[in-house]
Design a protein around this motif. Sequence first.
Motif, mmCIF file in Angstrom:
data_model
loop_
_atom_site.group_PDB
_atom_site.id
_atom_site.type_symbol
_atom_site.label_atom_id
_atom_site.label_comp_id
_atom_site.label_asym_id
_atom_site.label_seq_id
_atom_site.Cartn_x
_atom_site.Cartn_y
_atom_site.Cartn_z
ATOM 1 N N GLU B 173 9.969 10.049 13.576
ATOM 2 C CA GLU B 173 8.637 9.659 13.129
ATOM 3 C C GLU B 173 7.563 10.169 14.098
ATOM 4 O OE1 GLU B 173 8.835 5.377 12.394
ATOM 5 O OE2 GLU B 173 6.673 5.369 12.737
ATOM 6 N N MET B 174 7.833 9.984 15.388
ATOM 7 C CA MET B 174 6.857 10.396 16.390
ATOM 8 C C MET B 174 6.667 11.908 16.353
ATOM 9 S SD MET B 174 5.802 7.731 17.938
ATOM 10 C CE MET B 174 5.293 7.828 19.595
ATOM 11 N N ILE B 175 7.788 12.626 16.231
ATOM 12 C CA ILE B 175 7.688 14.088 16.228
ATOM 13 C C ILE B 175 6.863 14.548 15.037
ATOM 14 C CG2 ILE B 175 9.041 16.196 15.868
ATOM 15 C CD1 ILE B 175 11.146 14.909 17.762
ATOM 16 N N ALA B 176 7.073 13.846 13.903
ATOM 17 C CA ALA B 176 6.285 14.195 12.720
ATOM 18 C C ALA B 176 4.797 13.987 12.996
ATOM 19 C CB ALA B 176 6.739 13.356 11.536
ATOM 20 N N LEU B 177 4.490 12.869 13.653
ATOM 21 C CA LEU B 177 3.093 12.579 14.001
ATOM 22 C C LEU B 177 2.510 13.665 14.899
ATOM 23 C CD1 LEU B 177 3.229 8.732 14.731
ATOM 24 C CD2 LEU B 177 1.818 9.861 13.002
ATOM 25 N N VAL B 178 3.296 14.018 15.913
ATOM 26 C CA VAL B 178 2.820 15.032 16.861
ATOM 27 C C VAL B 178 2.596 16.359 16.138
ATOM 28 C CG1 VAL B 178 3.437 16.400 18.888
ATOM 29 C CG2 VAL B 178 3.908 13.951 18.853
ATOM 30 N N LYS B 179 3.525 16.675 15.245
ATOM 31 C CA LYS B 179 3.427 17.935 14.493
ATOM 32 C C LYS B 179 2.100 18.013 13.729
ATOM 33 C CE LYS B 179 7.410 20.414 12.835
ATOM 34 N NZ LYS B 179 8.654 20.347 12.060
ATOM 35 N N THR B 180 1.813 16.931 13.001
ATOM 36 C CA THR B 180 0.558 16.907 12.229
ATOM 37 C C THR B 180 -0.628 17.071 13.160
ATOM 38 O OG1 THR B 180 1.676 14.988 11.318
ATOM 39 C CG2 THR B 180 -0.350 15.689 10.225
ATOM 40 N N MET B 181 -0.552 16.329 14.265
ATOM 41 C CA MET B 181 -1.658 16.339 15.209
ATOM 42 C C MET B 181 -1.904 17.744 15.751
ATOM 43 S SD MET B 181 -1.516 13.441 18.094
ATOM 44 C CE MET B 181 -1.944 14.081 19.663
ATOM 45 N N VAL B 182 -0.819 18.384 16.147
ATOM 46 C CA VAL B 182 -0.913 19.715 16.758
ATOM 47 C C VAL B 182 -1.458 20.715 15.735
ATOM 48 C CG1 VAL B 182 0.459 21.637 17.656
ATOM 49 C CG2 VAL B 182 0.836 19.317 18.502
ATOM 50 N N GLU B 183 -0.951 20.611 14.511
ATOM 51 C CA GLU B 183 -1.422 21.541 13.484
ATOM 52 C C GLU B 183 -2.893 21.292 13.153
ATOM 53 O OE1 GLU B 183 1.484 21.224 10.375
ATOM 54 O OE2 GLU B 183 2.980 22.110 11.728
ATOM 55 N N ASP B 184 -3.240 19.994 12.948
ATOM 56 C CA ASP B 184 -4.629 19.654 12.617
ATOM 57 C C ASP B 184 -5.591 20.151 13.673
ATOM 58 O OD1 ASP B 184 -3.755 18.499 10.388
ATOM 59 O OD2 ASP B 184 -4.186 16.410 10.957
ATOM 60 N N GLN B 185 -5.231 19.930 14.931
ATOM 61 C CA GLN B 185 -6.185 20.240 15.997
ATOM 62 C C GLN B 185 -5.926 21.609 16.615
ATOM 63 O OE1 GLN B 185 -6.965 17.184 18.787
ATOM 64 N NE2 GLN B 185 -7.324 15.622 17.234
#
Lengths: 335, 238, 521
Positions: B173-185
């Motif tokens: 779950e956390m990795i998914a969150l980080v992934k979105t974050m990294v892509e978004d920003q």
Amino acid sequence: MSTIYKISAAILLSAVVSSSCMAAKPTLTVYTYDSFTSDWGPGPKVKMAFEETCECNLSLVGLEDGVSLLNRLKLEGKNTKADVLLGIDTNLTADARASGLFSEHQLTVTNSSLPNAWNDDTFLPYDYGYFAFVYNMELLKNPPTSLKELVEDANGPTILIQDPRTSTPGLGFMLWVKKVYGDKSDEAWEKLSKRIVTVSKGWSEAYGLFLKGEADMVLSYTTSPAYHIIAEEDKRFAAAEFSEGHYQQIEVAGLVAASQQQGLGKKFLAFMQGEKFQNIIPTTNWMYPAALDRASLPEGFKGLVEPSIALLFSDSDIANNRKKWVGEWLEVMSK
Amino acid sequence: MLSIEGLEFCYGATDANSSFPMCFDLTVNAGEILSLIGPSGSGKSTLLKLIAGFNAASKGCIKINGQQIQLLSPAKRPVTMVFQEHNLFPHLDVYTNVALGMNPSLQLTVQQNRAVDDALENLGLAGMQKRSPGSLSGGQRQRVALARALVRKHAILLLDEAFAALGPAQREEMIALVKTMVEDQNMCALLVSHQPTDALLASKRTAFVHHGQIFKIDETEKLLNRSDLTEINKYLGA
Amino acid sequence: MSHPSRSGYWVLIVLALAVLVPLFSLLTQGNSSDVVGLNFWQSHYLRQVLFFSLWQAFLSAGLSIALALLVARAFAHHGAFPFRSLLLRLFGLPLVVPSIVAVMGVVSIYGSNGWIPLGRSLYGLNGILLAHVFFNMPLAVRLLLPVWQSIPPHHWQMSEQLGLNRWQQWRHLEWQALRESLPGISLLIFMLCLTSFAVVLTLGGGPKSTTLEVAIYQSLRFDFDPHQAVSLALLQLGLCLLVAWGSSLFHKLPDVEISLSNTPLNTGIVGRYMNTFVITAAVIFVGMPLIAMVIDAFNNSILTVLSNPGLWLSAGLTLLIGISASTLSVLAGWLLLSTSTDYAMLGKKRKASVIEMLGSVVYVVPPLVIGTGLFVLLAPHINVFEWAIPVVILINAIMGLPFVVRTLGPAMRQSKMRYQHLCENLALTKWQRFKTVDWPLLRKSVGLSSALVAAMAMGDLGVIALFGTPEIITLPLMLYHQLSAYLIPNAAVTAVFLLGFCLSVFWLLEKLIGGKTNAEY
């Protein structure tokens, strides 16, 4: 933090301001020991009495004891603020005279109540006393009647004394033994040491331990019982009279040579020998005044032990030998 | 793009366990999470500390979009690092811990305030503003740390075994969150982990660090299957 | 963090100036005496004094620490002991008792008419040890207790799971955690015992029990031989550095970071009884002389003493000195520790402990020597009467530094280890970091160190008598005045007043600075 410093600055300032407000009148600064200046010592009364007549301010600076007085004066040298030094005893006068920091008083002693004649051009006495062992009469029925008896009776009373390296009575007792035993002092100390409960730093510790019942007798003054009689109405305490005589302590004052107030200083020394000052001494310093009739002493002093022989080394003897004698004392007591 | 060129470092003799010279060369693309795997003491965490500026490199350079940053103080670098633990100050509440990332003086504008709330909500922490870190689970605590990384909007995100204490589901779950974050920003992220599965989940590319060097860098799946390289084999076990 | 804070060096420089310059200015005084020569150094007397000083200090410190370990362990394992925090606060009290009062208290208990009469055997090493343990064991307990709280709870759980017995627990958990602070705390207690004066002389039974401190006093006061006094003071400083170096060999900063927790531990029923017994025994030991002092104070001079406005003025002045000295000391300690912990973070642990040690050992230079030196230095230029208070504050602040280093040091190191990188990463400025991180995390330790230093400064007779400023009478000085005027009952009241006053200040400082959280250590 800053508020604290503001407060302390305010205190300091007020001290400065109050002293400068009074600067209209001349100020006579007297260095003395702090039990003299404390609320319970002669200081406050002496200050009041002298200021009534002198048209001046009397500033009493209280240092730890007689020894630190002289050290302080030596440290300050010519820049000292002191006009008069009051409170060293004859153990220190030779040393003090040799420092060259004092000028002659040029006064004559007229009504001396000292048992011995006073010939000192530099220092004038204001009180004196005798060292003695004080005991509780209810607990010790047969006190020794001589120093020899105290030393030699193996089953004699236990005692508390002070250290001659740190206390005046301690030094006085060491000199007392020296006076009586001379070269044989070492043996005397060796015999006595078995009954010495402890050797305290100062008079207060030893006297406190004595009142707690730690020993039969304590090294103090012949005048100590007067305190208990007068202030506490307690008549249990007495000083043991020793037939060899008692070692004497004479407390003196002198004019500081560097002082700008020689005239006022002399006036103070004269006042010191006068009746007013002398009458303050017995019940505040608990010593015999040096220039007052026996008849004028308070009631409580009348029944005290009054040694018939006053033992005293000349101040030059002490200046020359003190270190050596203390060393010998250490040697024998450290065994 | 983050590029690291000939970055050299050697621990002082006092740290006897890892006193070999290290030298790193590496690039991370914007929007990419590059995983770093390798044995303990190989220099993974050291590399992160060099990038964050906690350790000073003796040679080489660190560039972010062409700008050299290796001489900047840690505070000046556009880097957010998430540690394995102690990411949060125990005496400050969740909101304040995140707000610190926004503005260390804690004087936040209305927009900034909203950004903090949004970040918390994004990470599933809505309504937990007033909670103290001590009352959170390990996963929640790391999310708060991620929320702070989110509001800081720095170009580089370093995750130093940030999920090591979490369970498999939570890690995922956390990795998914980080992934979105990294892509978004559009961040450049480096993930240090001891779990090859983390690398598989998070990264297209993974680097194997060995003895103070980037030993091999490749697509994650390929790298994890390089049975011909004894070092990697040894690390992954039989 | 490539640049460790330099502030600690400034503190060390100021410290060196404040201590060494007065020492050397003393050398300009008096004639170089013959005694300083070889004769003196070879003397049997000096050798004996040296040996005795070290011997009694080792024994006293060793015994105090050993007992304190037992008591602190019992306190740590027994979180629910009734009145625990009150008792711990009580343990801060012996520190403030002026030595003469403590001697009287000890004699009230163990003297020939005491509750547990030891007779003549009290005077000698026994009495010295009793009094020193009374003074120092409670302090050591206060300093050691946080170590137990620094052991992470899961380590306890782990040890329980592994079935470690009490000894194994001690060896693997507690001892490892203690290795960081124990050498420093032992050194502090050692220094306190080494410089003990009136206690050693009065309870020591005779000049056999002479410490270097006595010899220094003697040479500066009775012999007025500044050269000898300075030589002896430097000798004492040198010895202490040697001991500090020796103790640093056992010093070990923790390899892993440790966490602050306060979870009550599970101990078996036997352990529980043991702990209760140890705590009770310690409380009785520390409490008895204090109770004896209070009993002594119940006499008919209570009203006379308390209605004397001088007493309240003195209390105010004593408070001013205590608070200023502690503020200054904590500030200097903070700056010193900032540098040393920076070095510790960089792995330069040796350098870190040297800095902390240098800040602490100046404690053994007798205040009398520093004070006299400062006097020599300042008297020609300023009116010393006006400067008495600042000088007394300065000297007390210097003397308080080792206490600050011991109480604040471990906490600061821990907070840095844990949050240094995070703070840098978050780009907190120095002030922001102080306000939001350091202060909230360290205020409890700051509270304890200010309380300790303030209490110590308030109970200290110190150098105030050296200046003889007429208006400046602190409570301890007033106590001595009363004693030398035969007013022993009054002095007993003043002593208890001083105790109560210090206890309230201690409590207030811990509460105000330490914050609302239950002041546990």
